[in-house]
Design a protein around this motif. Structure first.
Motif, mmCIF file in Angstrom:
data_model
loop_
_atom_site.group_PDB
_atom_site.id
_atom_site.type_symbol
_atom_site.label_atom_id
_atom_site.label_comp_id
_atom_site.label_asym_id
_atom_site.label_seq_id
_atom_site.Cartn_x
_atom_site.Cartn_y
_atom_site.Cartn_z
ATOM 1 N N ILE A 256 29.057 63.681 20.389
ATOM 2 C CA ILE A 256 28.852 65.099 20.040
ATOM 3 C C ILE A 256 29.983 65.958 20.590
ATOM 4 O O ILE A 256 30.543 66.814 19.886
ATOM 5 C CB ILE A 256 27.495 65.600 20.582
ATOM 6 N N THR A 257 30.339 65.752 21.852
ATOM 7 C CA THR A 257 31.375 66.565 22.499
ATOM 8 C C THR A 257 32.697 66.482 21.766
ATOM 9 O O THR A 257 33.338 67.514 21.480
ATOM 10 C CB THR A 257 31.566 66.118 23.958
ATOM 11 N N LEU A 258 33.131 65.271 21.434
ATOM 12 C CA LEU A 258 34.424 65.104 20.760
ATOM 13 C C LEU A 258 34.375 65.602 19.318
ATOM 14 O O LEU A 258 35.370 66.104 18.795
ATOM 15 C CB LEU A 258 34.842 63.639 20.811
ATOM 16 N N SER A 259 33.231 65.490 18.666
ATOM 17 C CA SER A 259 33.111 65.973 17.290
ATOM 18 C C SER A 259 33.169 67.496 17.233
ATOM 19 O O SER A 259 33.612 68.073 16.221
ATOM 20 C CB SER A 259 31.802 65.480 16.658
ATOM 21 N N CYS A 260 32.740 68.152 18.297
ATOM 22 C CA CYS A 260 32.732 69.624 18.317
ATOM 23 C C CYS A 260 34.133 70.226 18.340
ATOM 24 O O CYS A 260 34.287 71.434 18.134
ATOM 25 C CB CYS A 260 31.925 70.131 19.518
ATOM 26 N N PHE A 261 35.149 69.416 18.576
ATOM 27 C CA PHE A 261 36.516 69.921 18.485
ATOM 28 C C PHE A 261 36.864 70.315 17.049
ATOM 29 O O PHE A 261 37.839 71.031 16.818
ATOM 30 C CB PHE A 261 37.504 68.863 18.982
ATOM 31 N N SER A 262 36.073 69.860 16.086
ATOM 32 C CA SER A 262 36.301 70.219 14.678
ATOM 33 C C SER A 262 35.690 71.567 14.309
ATOM 34 O O SER A 262 35.733 71.968 13.148
ATOM 35 C CB SER A 262 35.734 69.137 13.755
ATOM 36 N N LEU A 263 35.109 72.260 15.283
ATOM 37 C CA LEU A 263 34.529 73.580 15.002
ATOM 38 C C LEU A 263 35.570 74.561 14.473
ATOM 39 O O LEU A 263 35.226 75.520 13.768
ATOM 40 C CB LEU A 263 33.875 74.144 16.270
ATOM 41 N N LEU A 264 36.830 74.332 14.799
ATOM 42 C CA LEU A 264 37.892 75.220 14.321
ATOM 43 C C LEU A 264 37.978 75.214 12.797
ATOM 44 O O LEU A 264 38.518 76.134 12.192
ATOM 45 C CB LEU A 264 39.234 74.803 14.922
ATOM 46 N N SER A 265 37.430 74.183 12.167
ATOM 47 C CA SER A 265 37.463 74.110 10.704
ATOM 48 C C SER A 265 36.697 75.255 10.057
ATOM 49 O O SER A 265 36.920 75.581 8.888
ATOM 50 C CB SER A 265 36.874 72.776 10.234
ATOM 51 N N LEU A 266 35.802 75.890 10.813
ATOM 52 C CA LEU A 266 35.005 76.985 10.270
ATOM 53 C C LEU A 266 35.847 78.216 9.948
ATOM 54 O O LEU A 266 35.454 79.050 9.133
ATOM 55 C CB LEU A 266 33.883 77.362 11.254
ATOM 56 N N ILE A 267 37.016 78.342 10.594
ATOM 57 C CA ILE A 267 37.900 79.476 10.303
ATOM 58 C C ILE A 267 39.218 79.026 9.682
ATOM 59 O O ILE A 267 40.109 79.831 9.435
ATOM 60 C CB ILE A 267 38.188 80.305 11.574
ATOM 61 N N GLN A 268 39.325 77.729 9.414
ATOM 62 C CA GLN A 268 40.592 77.169 8.935
ATOM 63 C C GLN A 268 41.016 77.729 7.579
ATOM 64 O O GLN A 268 42.203 77.889 7.303
ATOM 65 C CB GLN A 268 40.477 75.637 8.847
ATOM 66 N N TYR A 269 40.050 78.057 6.719
ATOM 67 C CA TYR A 269 40.364 78.549 5.376
ATOM 68 C C TYR A 269 41.198 79.823 5.437
ATOM 69 O O TYR A 269 42.105 80.037 4.629
ATOM 70 C CB TYR A 269 39.072 78.808 4.596
ATOM 71 N N TRP A 270 40.923 80.664 6.416
ATOM 72 C CA TRP A 270 41.608 81.959 6.499
ATOM 73 C C TRP A 270 42.874 81.901 7.361
ATOM 74 O O TRP A 270 43.684 82.835 7.308
ATOM 75 C CB TRP A 270 40.651 83.006 7.096
ATOM 76 N N THR A 271 43.042 80.853 8.126
ATOM 77 C CA THR A 271 44.175 80.816 9.058
ATOM 78 C C THR A 271 45.299 79.879 8.641
ATOM 79 O O THR A 271 46.432 80.045 9.086
ATOM 80 C CB THR A 271 43.705 80.382 10.467
ATOM 81 N N GLN A 272 44.996 78.886 7.819
ATOM 82 C CA GLN A 272 46.008 77.894 7.452
ATOM 83 C C GLN A 272 46.386 78.025 5.986
ATOM 84 O O GLN A 272 45.521 78.193 5.124
ATOM 85 C CB GLN A 272 45.502 76.479 7.742
ATOM 86 N N ASP A 273 47.673 77.942 5.697
ATOM 87 C CA ASP A 273 48.173 78.105 4.327
ATOM 88 C C ASP A 273 48.602 76.768 3.737
ATOM 89 O O ASP A 273 48.865 75.804 4.455
ATOM 90 C CB ASP A 273 49.363 79.070 4.311
#
Length: 571
Positions: A256-273
């Motif tokens: 669970i702890t290591l998988s939570c590093f993917s939480l950044l994907s929740l804002i990735q649509y607006w931050t990455q081109d």
């Protein structure tokens, strides 16, 4: 002063920089804060791929164990009890309750007692020992099989739908599936989820590598592979620390702890081109304009200058040569027809096919060796966390050397050096292992030689992530990476059972690894050097470049032959 539109095309082609200091050969104009922010997000996501790939080293760790007695709750790892000897995989019962009266029967075990808590790892929770021991290694093999599927199916999608789309989708699904794996009620469910994670991990890696490579200018492009490898190695170090802190808890908490590093994907649509190179090759003008506005704002550049730079590159891609099309420069509404390639392009183009075969063998060798050494790190003498930490830390040494060697020697010479070091070190480790017996000094030397081989393999793989995409044109660049990665995962899959082979034949893994490294040294001599070469955009550019710069045999494949083959390729 005359505008760019009024400057003759020849003058534009002969000048690498515009009047405002923009690099004509670099589609982003100039390196700046915009690229640094994009790279920060991409590199952070690379941490997540490392966690999902190598977490099995800790959650599938096999500790010491033996058969459990009927009163196993109070049993320690002792050998005898009331005339019964409890061994690792069976229990022996003696006549009249005494060993001296002879063996009465041998029974298999139904329960086991471990040196760790029952739910510490997958092995202890599901009793994956004795005749079930292969199931623990099978989990890692299934993950690697998922990577093969990801390389086959996800990479072509990345070339067709874009790098960002695939990267974002895989990252978000990794968060969901990774946490779900922690709640798997049984072994079968866990295996299925691990396979899916393998597919997603490979999708993130392939799209992330190409995204990173395509944002760097040629003069510092080798930094893409170096810093990417630094992040991967840091991921191993960070994971070791987290695993150490959670060693007294169930393996599910680490998942669970290591998988939570993917939480950044929740804002990735607006931050990455999306990659500008991919948008240019596919003629996505509206999205190009939107990104250029952001680049101009972040890097404090003139939007019109950036647009002229991009149109110059689009004209180059369309014409297959360094000529600016005046109509395209002046008409922003010009429709651009993208050049499409497929697997037929590789199969019908002799030079690309030969290069592809060579690269596939190198990828198999490096992945088999790297993952084999990494997965066996916790089986070395001493503390498993410390051993894995050292195994990860030595990678920093090779990456530091990479920075110097890639800049001064280029890709080919660097690969030769690393494979030479790996081959010699692993050969030495094999001999030391064979003659070590109980000699602690020879054991230490063997570990040092093994870690040296691991260090060299890390450097080689980081070079491959840079070198491989440079050999393919833009619209099959991700497919080329995916193809090599697909074949490489076969080596990675086989490496999951290197520990089993080592238990039966201790010298075998090192011997296989070293021989393959020496074969690679010969193969590399036939590959073209890419240092100082801009990323090829079209098939024509690649074919002519191969013909003029490849090794001895490929060098006979001249420009005339390259052009003849180009006419027969079916897009």
């Amino acid at each position: 002063m005359a505008s760019i539109d009024s400057v003759p095309s020849a003058a534009i082609n002969d000048t690498r920089r515009t009047k405002h200091g923009l690099d004509r050969d670099y589609i982003y104009g100039r390196w700046g804060p915009y690229q640094r922010l994009q790279l920060a997000f991409t590199y952070f996501h690379l941490l997540e791929t490392t966690f999902q790939l190598m977490i099995g080293v800790f959650i599938a760790y096999s500790p010491g164990f033996q058969c459990a007695s009927s009163d196993h709750k109070n049993q320690s790892l002792t050998n005898t009890s009331f005339g019964t000897t409890y061994e690792t995989c069976d229990k022996k019962m003696y006549r009249n309750g005494s060993i001296r009266h002879g063996l009465k029967s041998v029974q298999g075990c139904f329960e086991y007692v471990y040196v760790l808590k029952k739910h510490s790892t997958i092995v202890t929770e599901f009793d994956l020992v004795c005749d079930q021991a292969y199931l623990a290694e099978l989990i890692q093999a299934v993950l690697m099989a998922g990577q093969i599927a990801g390389a086959v199916f996800v990479s072509p999608v990345c070339d067709r739908m874009g790098r960002k789309t695939v990267h974002l989708s895989c990252n978000l699904l990794t968060l969901i599936i990774g946490i779900s794996a922690a709640f798997a009620p049984n072994y079968t469910t866990l295996v299925i989820l691990k396979f899916i994670l393998g597919v997603l991990q490979q999708g993130m890696v392939m799209s992330g590598v190409v995204l990173t490579l395509e944002i760097f200018p040629e003069r510092i492009r080798f930094h893409a592979a170096i810093w990417g490898a630094f992040v991967t190695s840091s991921g191993l170090v960070v994971m070791t620390g987290i695993a150490y802190l959670l060693q007294n808890f169930s393996w599910r908490y680490l998942q669970i702890t290591l998988s939570c590093f993917s939480l950044l994907s929740l804002i990735q649509y607006w931050t990455q081109d999306e990659s500008l190179r991919w948008l240019i090759v596919n003629g996505k003008m509206k999205r190009i304009e939107k990104i250029l506005l952001k680049v101009a704002k972040w890097n404090k550049l003139d939007y019109e200058d950036l647009m002229q730079n991009v149109k110059h590159k689009m004209a180059t891609v369309r014409d297959g040569k360094e000529e600016t099309n005046e109509t395209l420069l002046k008409n922003e509404n010009t429709r651009y027809k993208a050049e499409k390639y497929s697997i037929k392009t590789i199969l019908h183009t002799r030079s690309i096919l030969i290069i592809s075969f060579m690269m596939c063998f190198i990828w198999v060798t490096d992945n088999l060796t790297y993952f084999g050494l990494t997965l066996m790190a916790t089986s070395l003498a001493g503390n498993r966390f410390l051993n894995f930490f050292f195994s990860a830390f030595v990678e920093y040494v090779s990456l530091t050397l990479n920075i110097i060697m890639l800049h001064r020697l280029g890709r080919i010479s660097t690969l030769i050096v690393f494979h030479s070091v790996a081959g010699i070190s692993l050969t030495l480790a094999t001999f030391l292992n064979y003659f070590t017996d109980s000699d602690s000094s020879l054991t230490t030397l063997s570990i040092i030689a093994t870690l040296t081989g691991k260090m060299a393999m890390t450097g080689s793989i980081s070079v491959l992530y840079l070198f491989t995409p440079e050999l393919f044109p833009t619209n099959i660049r991700n497919f080329g990476m995916g193809m090599c990665s697909t074949v490489a995962r076969i080596g990675a899959l086989i490496s999951s059972f290197a520990g089993t082979l080592a238990r039966h034949t201790p010298w075998a893994p090192g011997a296989v690894f070293s021989v393959m490294c020496f074969v690679v040294i010969v193969i590399v001599l036939y590959l073209p050097e890419t240092r100082g070469i801009d990323l090829p955009q079209t098939l024509e550019e690649v074919k002519i470049w191969y013909a003029e710069n490849s090794g001895i045999k490929l060098g006979k494949y001249n420009r005339k032959k390259a052009n003849q083959d180009l006419e027969t390729v079916v897009p």
